[in-house]
Design an enzyme around this catalytic site. Sequence first.
Site, PDB file in Angstrom:
ATOM      1  CG  ASN A  42      17.431  55.856  19.628  1.00  0.00           C
ATOM      2  OD1 ASN A  42      17.109  56.789  19.418  1.00  0.00           O
ATOM      3  ND2 ASN A  42      16.968  54.665  19.309  1.00  0.00           N
ATOM      4  CB  CYS A  53      18.588  54.231  26.189  1.00  0.00           C
ATOM      5  SG  CYS A  53      18.306  52.448  26.033  1.00  0.00           S
ATOM      6  CD  GLU A  55      15.231  56.232  27.930  1.00  0.00           C
ATOM      7  OE1 GLU A  55      15.865  56.352  26.962  1.00  0.00           O
ATOM      8  OE2 GLU A  55      14.330  55.317  28.479  1.00  0.00           O
ATOM      9  CB  CYS A  86      14.923  50.150  28.507  1.00  0.00           C
ATOM     10  SG  CYS A  86      16.693  50.675  29.132  1.00  0.00           S
TER      11      CYS A  86
HETATM   12  N1  THU Z   1      15.764  52.685  23.345  1.00  0.00           N
HETATM   13  C1  THU Z   1      15.786  53.788  24.125  1.00  0.00           C
HETATM   14  O1  THU Z   1      16.492  54.840  23.601  1.00  0.00           O
HETATM   15  N2  THU Z   1      15.297  53.935  25.187  1.00  0.00           N
HETATM   16  C2  THU Z   1      14.567  53.005  25.837  1.00  0.00           C
HETATM   17  O2  THU Z   1      14.182  53.121  27.138  1.00  0.00           O
HETATM   18  C3  THU Z   1      14.104  51.858  25.102  1.00  0.00           C
HETATM   19  C4  THU Z   1      15.149  51.569  23.957  1.00  0.00           C
HETATM   20  C5  THU Z   1      16.394  52.501  22.207  1.00  0.00           C
HETATM   21  C6  THU Z   1      17.618  51.404  22.241  1.00  0.00           C
HETATM   22  C7  THU Z   1      17.762  51.033  20.743  1.00  0.00           C
HETATM   23  O3  THU Z   1      18.356  52.093  19.983  1.00  0.00           O
HETATM   24  C8  THU Z   1      16.361  51.192  20.275  1.00  0.00           C
HETATM   25  O4  THU Z   1      15.435  52.075  21.260  1.00  0.00           O
HETATM   26  C9  THU Z   1      15.633  49.699  20.168  1.00  0.00           C
HETATM   27  O5  THU Z   1      15.782  49.088  21.485  1.00  0.00           O
END
Ligand code: THU
Length: 134
Positions: A42, A53, A55, A86
């Site tokens: 992320n 994110c 992913e 998410c």
């Molecule tokens: N985040 C991800 O990288 N993937 C997800 O599926 C959920 C959330 C990251 C986004 C942000 O940088 C941190 O987690 C908190 O939400």
Amino acid sequence: MDEVELIRAASEARQEAYAPYSGFRVGAAVICDDGRIFAGANVENAVYGLSICAERVAMSKAVSEGCRRFEALAIIADGPTPCPPCGACRQFLAEFGAESLVIMANTKGETKKALIKELLPYAFTNERLFADKG
Ligand code: THU
């Protein structure tokens, strides 16, 4: 497909997470239908809404290198249970097929698996956009 290897790739990518605002570090890795693996972490921003994110970083790396089908995606973060993707990332993954396997993991070594069609039922896809409107 070696699930342990995919989780390891996600875990290594997580080391490079840029998460100074949330402190929540996430790593992801995808394996393409041709066997190539792409990983990402992320990346947050002072304009919080611009954060992306892990992913979608991993998937965008793969798609921009020619991948159009994902056999599986692994996601790893710290937490009491394996980290689920998410909603936005589910939609992004569904674009490239309903059958992709999502491997959720945490840093304790726990995992959980589901297909994207199970994580995002009734997905809006390009099939609907291209459907005969007659
Ligand atoms: N985040 C991800 O990288 N993937 C997800 O599926 C959920 C959330 C990251 C986004 C942000 O940088 C941190 O987690 C908190 O939400």
